[in-house]
Design a protein around this motif. Structure first.
Motif, PDB file in Angstrom:
ATOM      1  N   SER A 224     -24.826  -0.835  15.347  1.00 34.16           N
ATOM      2  CA  SER A 224     -24.382   0.557  15.345  1.00 34.16           C
ATOM      3  C   SER A 224     -25.314   1.372  16.229  1.00 34.16           C
ATOM      4  O   SER A 224     -26.524   1.412  15.997  1.00 34.16           O
TER       5      SER A 224
ATOM      6  N   LYS B 246     -20.041   3.637  20.805  1.00 30.87           N
ATOM      7  CA  LYS B 246     -20.009   3.581  19.346  1.00 30.87           C
ATOM      8  C   LYS B 246     -20.817   2.406  18.813  1.00 30.87           C
ATOM      9  O   LYS B 246     -21.572   2.549  17.850  1.00 30.87           O
TER      10      LYS B 246
ATOM     11  N   GLU C 298     -16.796   5.178  22.269  1.00 30.90           N
ATOM     12  CA  GLU C 298     -16.194   6.147  21.360  1.00 30.90           C
ATOM     13  C   GLU C 298     -14.757   6.415  21.805  1.00 30.90           C
ATOM     14  O   GLU C 298     -14.412   6.267  22.978  1.00 30.90           O
TER      15      GLU C 298
END
Length: 614
Positions: free
Chosen positions: A127, A192, A222
């Motif tokens: 992440s 992302k 994203e």
């Protein structure tokens, strides 16, 4: 007759299992529209549930109450977005039409934190939000913080100590061997997640056939960075005691399912080396000897470099323009085009004073000053077509580069002055063709052809004050055909190939020719066998070749020839135990013939047979 009698009594039994039923419609009190999906219950006087039902698409309901000791007392209606409503049951009344009032719910704030690292089979998902810091600008800054990932100063990325073999953006290889341009310029806010594809085999046809220890990186963008043209403009201005400073960037990106592009313009005079962003990262090609690009015969003039960051002593004016385009022509079929231009004017200056204490209290001082002026222009272009399917792998890559470089230095030792200059210009063109065809589940045929042309028109100033010019050209070709199959748990590779090297060189000082044109040709035929076996903790690779080498060295009045057979053998063993690897290598090979200058620059050294093990 008996059969119908039994069915009749069963029906009576079922019907007698329900004492009564209620029907009706539920509507919105404000709009009057019916409400579907309303939950309703029949409750006893003690609020115990006796029966349960849900309204249909027209807002109607029918709820049957089974025979029970509990007496129906209430009907309760509840739906999301409406106030709960309770209606008393009137004895003898079976129809109830109900209206519900809308209600707004105020939800408490909920903090959602995603897992920083997730394991999905051979894939690690990092992440970006879990590792990013406020000071991070590019995705490379965040990659450097992720466990197991290292980003080197030249932009090369490695995972668990091994360089990655692919850098994908949304599953597509836009950047090829120039991925530093993307990692250094894509904002970390655009990404992302980062996927690490472990043991990644980029060729579909070889998956399950040829093991890879290298990983690949895939950027997951994203949602607002996909399908739309995204632009970034950065302007940086400053000043020091002598000059204005600037560092500016214009960036445009578009990532679609069948088309990707990334283009940028940069200029800088703060000491940064912008060329690192487009310098090809081709370690795998170098290890496999798949590149025909040659280094310059002479180097640019240089000065002593202090052990500090170069932007502290390097004064530059740099411009970089690069554009990259990837088209998906069909499933698993792509066309990639890349063009870049780099312009740089740089100066380096340093000054050193050394004091010496001599005998009888005598002393001496040596004052050295060095200044370097360097101007470079480089144009690169490449075109790549690739089909990557299980039934066919085909790749053709054509590229060329034009490099103009002028460097001058001025060195002073006390009162002694020395001025030098060099122009190691280079031109390079190449074409690489790879074809792989499956013959069965464990067999495939591969053909590879590598061709490259180098031209080096170079000049070097001599201590005498004259200039020496060198003209060097070379053409290399390397074509192989190989058949690979599996037997007894290991892979065997049979190979036949031809390699040719054709070099020409001449030199002159001023108007005088000091080295007439000389030609060196080498022809190498080989046939070989390779074996490969690998498990989770053991790996062995063995290769043996028989080669015929023919060499011709032509001077204006003489021709020398040499031809012999030579063996070539390699052995690689690796055993891993408790996380520790034990490696053994053995190599018996021919060193490549080298063409170089001696004195006034030139010397040819023929082949040398070497035998070493470690």
């Amino acid at each position: 007759m008996k059969r119908y009698t039994v069915i009749f009594f069963l029906i009576l039994n079922v019907l007698s299992g329900f004492s009564q039923s209620y029907v009706g419609t539920v509507v919105n009190q404000d709009s009057g529209k019916t409400i579907d999906g309303v939950s309703l219950c029949v409750l006893s006087s003690d609020s115990l549930i006796i029966s349960y039902a849900i309204t249909d698409q027209k807002g109607r309901f029918e709820i049957k109450v089974p025979e029970t000791k509990l007496q129906p007392a209430l009907l309760s209606f509840q739906a999301l977005g409406f106030k709960r409503k309770t209606v008393k049951i009137v004895p003898g009344q079976s129809e109830y039409n109900v209206s519900l009032q809308e209600e707004v719910y105020q939800l408490q704030a909920v903090k959602v934190s995603a897992q920083r690292i997730q394991q999905k089979q051979d894939k690690l998902v990092y992440s970006v939000a879990g590792f990013a810091q406020p000071q991070d600008r590019s995705i490379a800054d965040v990659l450097a913080k992720m466990p197991g990932i290292e980003v080197k100063p030249d932009g090369m990325i490695s995972f668990q100590g091994k360089n990655i073999n692919k850098f994908y953006i949304e599953g597509m290889d836009l950047m090829n061997d120039r991925y530093a341009l993307a990692s250094n310029n894509i904002s970390r806010k655009r990404v992302k997640a980062v996927e690490v594809l472990q043991n990644h085999q980029p060729i579909e046809l070889l998956k399950g056939k040829l093991f890879s220890e290298q990983a690949a990186i895939n950027l997951i963008l994203e949602d607002d960075s996909k399908m739309n043209l995204v632009g970034t403009a950065d302007v940086g201005l400053g000043a020091n005691a002598d000059d204005m400073l600037y560092s500016n960037r214009l960036l445009a990106m578009l990532f679609k399912k069948k088309y990707q592009t990334l283009s940028l313009y940069k200029n800088d005079n703060t000491g940064l080396d912008l060329y690192n962003e487009i310098n090809p990262i081709r370690l795998s090609d170098l290890l496999e000897k798949r590149t025909t690009e040659e280094d310059a015969l002479i180097s640019s003039v240089t000065t002593q470099r202090p052990d500090i960051d170069q932007n502290r002593y390097r004064f530059n004016r740099s411009n970089l323009v690069a554009t990259n385009h990837l088209f998906q022509l069909a499933p698993k079929s792509t066309l990639r085009a890349q063009v870049s231009y780099f312009n740089d004017v740089a100066e380096r200056n340093n000054w050193v004073e050394t004091d010496y204490l001599l005998a009888e209290n005598a002393s001496g001082a040596l004052i050295e000053s060095h200044s370097l002026h360097e101007r470079r222009n480089r144009l690169d272009a490449s075109l790549n077509f690739e089909i990557n399917r299980k039934e066919l792998y085909l790749k053709n890559e054509s590229k060329g580069s034009l490099d103009w470089l002028d460097s001058k230095s001025n060195t002073v030792w006390n009162d002694n002055r020395l001025q030098l200059s060099s122009s190691p210009d280079r031109r390079y063109f190449s074409d690489i063709l790879d074809i792989k065809l499956p013959l069965s589940n464990d067999k495939y045929l591969s053909v590879s052809s590598i061709n490259g042309y180098n031209y080096h028109p170079q000049e070097l100033s001599l201590y005498s004050g004259e200039n020496q010019r060198v003209d060097y050209t070379s053409f290399q070709t390397y074509t192989t055909a190989a058949f690979r199959h599996k037997f007894f748990g290991m892979y065997a590779n049979y190979q036949v190939g031809f390699q040719g090297l054709f070099q020409s060189l001449s030199a002159q000082i001023g108007n005088n020719e000091t080295l007439p044109s000389q030609r060196f040709n080498r022809y190498l035929l080989h046939i070989g066998l390779g074996l490969n076996y690998q498990t989770s903790d053991f790996q062995v690779e063995a290769e043996a070749k028989l080669q015929r080498m023919d060499i011709r060295f032509r001077q204006p009045e003489t021709l020398q020839r040499k031809g012999e057979f030579y063996p070539d053998a390699k052995l690689f063993l690796k055993y891993t135990f408790s996380g520790t690897s034990f490696i053994y290598k053995y190599d018996l090979s021919i060193r490549q013939a080298v063409g170089r200058f001696e004195g006034f620059i030139f010397r040819i050294s023929f082949h040398l047979l070497s035998h070493n093990s470690r």
